[in-house]
Motif scaffolding. Structure first.
Motif, short mmCIF file in Angstrom:
data_model
loop_
_atom_site.label_atom_id
_atom_site.label_comp_id
_atom_site.label_asym_id
_atom_site.label_seq_id
_atom_site.Cartn_x
_atom_site.Cartn_y
_atom_site.Cartn_z
N THR A 287 60.52 -40.12 -76.38
CA THR A 287 61.61 -39.76 -77.29
C THR A 287 62.59 -38.81 -76.61
O THR A 287 63.82 -38.95 -76.76
N LEU A 288 62.07 -37.84 -75.85
CA LEU A 288 62.95 -36.90 -75.15
C LEU A 288 63.78 -37.61 -74.09
O LEU A 288 65.00 -37.38 -73.99
N TYR A 289 63.15 -38.47 -73.31
CA TYR A 289 63.88 -39.20 -72.26
C TYR A 289 64.96 -40.11 -72.87
O TYR A 289 66.08 -40.18 -72.35
N LEU A 290 64.63 -40.80 -73.94
CA LEU A 290 65.61 -41.68 -74.57
C LEU A 290 66.74 -40.87 -75.20
O LEU A 290 67.91 -41.29 -75.17
N THR A 291 66.43 -39.69 -75.74
CA THR A 291 67.47 -38.83 -76.32
C THR A 291 68.51 -38.45 -75.27
O THR A 291 69.73 -38.55 -75.50
N VAL A 292 68.05 -38.03 -74.11
CA VAL A 292 68.96 -37.64 -73.04
C VAL A 292 69.78 -38.84 -72.56
O VAL A 292 70.99 -38.72 -72.29
N ASN A 293 69.15 -39.99 -72.49
CA ASN A 293 69.87 -41.21 -72.08
C ASN A 293 70.99 -41.54 -73.07
O ASN A 293 72.11 -41.89 -72.66
N LEU A 294 70.71 -41.43 -74.35
CA LEU A 294 71.73 -41.73 -75.37
C LEU A 294 72.88 -40.73 -75.32
O LEU A 294 74.05 -41.10 -75.46
N ILE A 295 72.55 -39.46 -75.10
CA ILE A 295 73.59 -38.44 -75.01
C ILE A 295 74.54 -38.73 -73.84
O ILE A 295 75.77 -38.72 -73.99
N ASP A 296 73.97 -39.00 -72.67
CA ASP A 296 74.80 -39.23 -71.49
C ASP A 296 75.60 -40.53 -71.60
O ASP A 296 76.76 -40.57 -71.17
N ARG A 297 75.03 -41.55 -72.16
CA ARG A 297 75.77 -42.81 -72.31
C ARG A 297 76.92 -42.66 -73.30
O ARG A 297 77.99 -43.26 -73.11
#
Length: 500
Positions: A287-297
């Motif tokens: 969940t943390l890794y996907l959260t950061v990915n969504l923020i940067d995208r």
């Protein structure tokens, strides 16, 4: 006189009662055995049954009579005679009629056996004419031909299995050729500048196979007994995942080109706070890794003010939680965690914007996706798996989430570097990279050098970063306090010896 009158009265009473419904008890009481009353008339239903029975017998005795029972208006099917007539018609028909005759004959035989078992006697059996006899003979011959054809069709799959060696090799290498066909499409996509490992990555992805063919390469997919490992499909899954990571990447320079109100340090503070939120709600690492990915995208193409940066962070964590968690926190909980700085409506509105901008593409490979695979390959060289290696590699990989500069590295490259540095930190007696790791990561040691040196700076905290959420997390005993582990010997010496 009185006797005669009494006799007449009794008789009259009995006659008057003749129109009343007579039960067995009344008949016995009135003494009807002497035949005083005439027998009751049969009902209409009994008349129809007698007519049907007589007509049925006449129809069975005479073949030339119609099978319609005119007296009752009911059509009766003469099964045996119709079966013979169908056989006669099959004399000039095709295979469909033969199949129908075969089915009807089986049905007739079944019904005949049922009648025999129940003791029903068929009254008259029609004689078989010469034409019918010839039709039956011809039917038997055609049925034998059908059986021969069916036996030939059954043997066909056996002959189809005898393929040429070239066809067999093609079927076994479908994954390899299919993935190679996809690579030109990926190569045509825009790549960030300064990324030297992309071309090498694309060249080596399709070369990986599910079996080990090189020097001392351990087959980590040999354990087919554990369904959680998906051993049968793991090579194909990770080959396609290696291609997918090139497609769903954020821009590596959006801070310089697009964002004017936020900075890399603000991004780091946001992610450090989200690490604490994930610990508060006990969210899984994915969940943390996907959260950061969504923020940067999202930030790669959308300008945002610094007052809305925290709103973007909780919104992306809400989306990631819905995707990864079994029980995701409610919207109201994310509002409370921000001290009610943002309302429920604002979170839901931005959630819709983020999802529509990303076209609901949430199945993206992150560093954690590759880390599971690479740790499994690293554990293959140990007699017993070591949890310190897993915790330390996860700790190093999470440190990169805070750093904006690490966006230029592929998630698989960061995962491989984390495993490399973790093995070196735990044991300096041997080289941390081996043929098994090189095979399953598709990276050799020289390709990892830049990423490993940058990751070592994070481990040693050479820049004096004050964001301590991840470090405090991995200082806990449940993670074996791996955040306190460092290598006594700089890893750059390993590459200097290797280069020399």
């Amino acid at each position: 006189m009185h006797a005669n009158m009494n006799k007449e009265n009794i008789t009259a009473a009995k006659v008057d009662e003749s129109n009343v419904r007579i039960t067995r008890a009344r008949a016995k009481a009135l003494g009807l055995s002497g035949g005083i009353f005439p027998p009751s008339k049969p009902s209409l239903e009994q008349d129809q049954k007698h007519v049907l029975t007589s007509n049925f017998k006449r129809a069975a005795a005479d073949e030339n009579k119609a099978s319609m029972i005119t007296s009752a208006g009911i059509k009766h099917k003469r099964r045996a005679v119709l079966g013979d007539v169908t056989n006669v018609l099959c004399e000039n028909s095709d295979a469909n009629c033969i199949h129908a005759s075969k089915t009807q004959a089986i049905e007739q035989d079944r019904r005949g056996r049922a009648k025999k078992n129940t003791g029903v006697v068929v009254g008259v059996t029609p004689e078989i004419s010469p034409v019918e006899e010839d039709a039956k003979t011809k039917l038997a011959e055609e049925l034998s031909k059908i059986r021969m054809a069916e036996s030939h069709e059954i043997s066909l799959p056996v002959t189809l299995e005898e393929q040429e060696p070239a066809e067999k090799s093609m079927s076994y290498n479908i994954r390899e050729y299919g993935l190679a066909d996809q690579l030109p499409l990926v190569q045509a996509s825009t790549k960030p500048a300064g990324l030297q490992s992309d071309q090498k990555k694309e060249d080596m992805v399709w070369e990986r196979s599910g079996t080990s063919n090189g020097l001392d390469i351990v087959d980590i997919d040999s354990n087919l007994m554990d369904p959680q490992l998906c051993s049968l499909y793991a090579p194909d899954i990770y080959s396609n995942t290696s291609v997918a990571e090139l497609e769903c990447r954020p821009a590596t320079d959006y801070m310089e080109k697009l964002q004017q109100d936020i900075s890399p340090s603000m991004r780091g503070i946001l992610i450090d706070w989200l690490v604490e939120v994930s610990e508060e709600y006990k969210l899984v690492p994915d969940t943390l890794y996907l959260t950061v990915n969504l923020i940067d995208r999202f930030l790669s193409k959308n300008y945002i003010e610094k007052t809305k940066l925290q709103l973007l962070g909780v919104t992306c964590m809400l989306i990631a939680s819905k995707y990864e968690e079994i029980c995701a926190p409610r919207v109201e909980e994310f509002c409370v965690i921000t001290d009610n700085t943002y309302m429920r409506g604002e979170v839901l509105k931005l959630e819709s914007q983020v999802l529509n901008f990303l076209h609901f593409q949430l199945s993206v490979p992150t560093t954690k996706t590759f880390l599971r695979r690479f740790i499994q390959a690293a554990q293959a060289s140990y007699k017993l798996p070591t949890v310190e290696l897993e915790f330390l590699a996860n700790y190093l990989a999470e440190l990169t989430l805070l750093e904006y500069n690490f966006l230029k590295f592929l998630p698989s490259l960061i995962a491989a570097a984390a495993v490399f540095l973790a093995r070196w930190t735990l044991d300096q007696s041997e080289h941390p990279w081996n043929p098994t790791l090189e095979h399953y990561t598709s990276y050799n040691a020289s390709e990892l050098k830049t990423t490993i040196l940058a990751l070592e700076d994070l481990q040693m905290n050479t820049n004096g970063c004050s964001l301590n959420a991840i470090r405090e997390k991995y200082r806990q005993q449940k993670f074996k306090c791996v955040a306190t582990r460092t290598s006594p010997q700089p890893i750059v010496s390993l590459f200097e010896n290797h280069d020399s």
